[in-house]
Design a protein around this motif. Structure first.
Motif, short mmCIF file in Angstrom:
data_model
loop_
_atom_site.label_atom_id
_atom_site.label_comp_id
_atom_site.label_asym_id
_atom_site.label_seq_id
_atom_site.Cartn_x
_atom_site.Cartn_y
_atom_site.Cartn_z
N ALA A 44 0.82 -1.21 0.00
CA ALA A 44 0.00 0.00 0.00
C ALA A 44 0.85 1.26 0.00
O ALA A 44 0.52 2.25 0.63
CB ALA A 44 -0.98 0.00 1.17
N GLU A 45 1.98 1.23 -0.72
CA GLU A 45 2.84 2.39 -0.87
C GLU A 45 2.67 2.95 -2.28
O GLU A 45 2.66 2.19 -3.24
CB GLU A 45 4.30 2.02 -0.65
N ASP A 46 2.56 4.25 -2.39
CA ASP A 46 2.50 4.91 -3.69
C ASP A 46 3.92 5.35 -4.03
O ASP A 46 4.43 6.32 -3.48
CB ASP A 46 1.56 6.11 -3.65
N LEU A 47 4.57 4.64 -4.93
CA LEU A 47 5.97 4.90 -5.23
C LEU A 47 6.16 6.20 -6.01
O LEU A 47 7.23 6.81 -5.95
CB LEU A 47 6.56 3.72 -6.01
N PRO A 52 3.17 6.26 1.96
CA PRO A 52 3.10 7.24 3.04
C PRO A 52 4.49 7.71 3.45
O PRO A 52 5.48 7.01 3.25
CB PRO A 52 2.43 6.47 4.17
N SER A 53 4.56 8.89 4.02
CA SER A 53 5.83 9.44 4.49
C SER A 53 5.61 10.12 5.83
O SER A 53 4.49 10.28 6.29
CB SER A 53 6.37 10.44 3.46
N GLU A 54 6.71 10.51 6.45
CA GLU A 54 6.63 11.17 7.75
C GLU A 54 6.05 12.58 7.60
O GLU A 54 6.26 13.24 6.58
CB GLU A 54 8.03 11.27 8.38
N VAL A 55 5.33 13.01 8.61
CA VAL A 55 4.74 14.34 8.62
C VAL A 55 5.49 15.19 9.64
O VAL A 55 5.76 14.73 10.75
CB VAL A 55 3.23 14.28 8.98
N ASP A 56 5.81 16.42 9.26
CA ASP A 56 6.51 17.32 10.17
C ASP A 56 5.63 17.67 11.37
O ASP A 56 4.41 17.80 11.24
CB ASP A 56 6.91 18.61 9.46
N GLU A 57 6.27 17.85 12.51
CA GLU A 57 5.53 18.24 13.72
C GLU A 57 4.85 19.60 13.54
O GLU A 57 3.78 19.84 14.08
CB GLU A 57 6.47 18.27 14.92
N LYS A 58 5.46 20.50 12.76
CA LYS A 58 4.87 21.82 12.52
C LYS A 58 3.52 21.69 11.82
O LYS A 58 2.55 22.35 12.19
CB LYS A 58 5.82 22.65 11.67
N VAL A 59 3.44 20.81 10.81
CA VAL A 59 2.20 20.61 10.08
C VAL A 59 1.14 20.00 11.00
O VAL A 59 -0.02 20.42 10.99
CB VAL A 59 2.43 19.71 8.85
N LEU A 60 1.54 19.04 11.81
CA LEU A 60 0.59 18.44 12.75
C LEU A 60 0.08 19.48 13.75
O LEU A 60 -1.10 19.49 14.10
CB LEU A 60 1.24 17.27 13.48
N GLY A 61 0.96 20.37 14.17
CA GLY A 61 0.56 21.42 15.11
C GLY A 61 -0.45 22.38 14.50
O GLY A 61 -1.39 22.82 15.16
#
Length: 75
Positions: A44-47, A52-61
């Protein structure tokens, strides 16, 4: 499902025609990934988009999202 529609119905109203599956049957392909333009792999990876990839903490905030691991540390 009615609760999900409160966030907005999909453009097709939830009844998609399934054209990719029809093309799969017409082309006599055993796997739908052979007829989808950008298919995901078996994990289930879109090459193409590196997802999926890591999300920055700033974006999550900005979205007011906290990770479960952070909640355990705070308690």
């Amino acid at each position: 499902m009615i609760n999900a529609f409160r966030f907005g119905a999909p453009p097709h109203g939830g009844i998609a025609p399934g054209i990719d599956r029809i093309v799969m049957l017409i082309a006599d392909e055993p796997n739908i990934r052979e007829v989808i333009l950008f298919p995901m792999n078996g994990k289930a990876e879109d090459l193409m988009m590196a997802a999926p990839s890591e999300v920055d903490e700033k974006v999550l905030g900005e979205l007011h999202i906290r990770r479960l691991q952070q909640l355990k540390k705070a308690n």
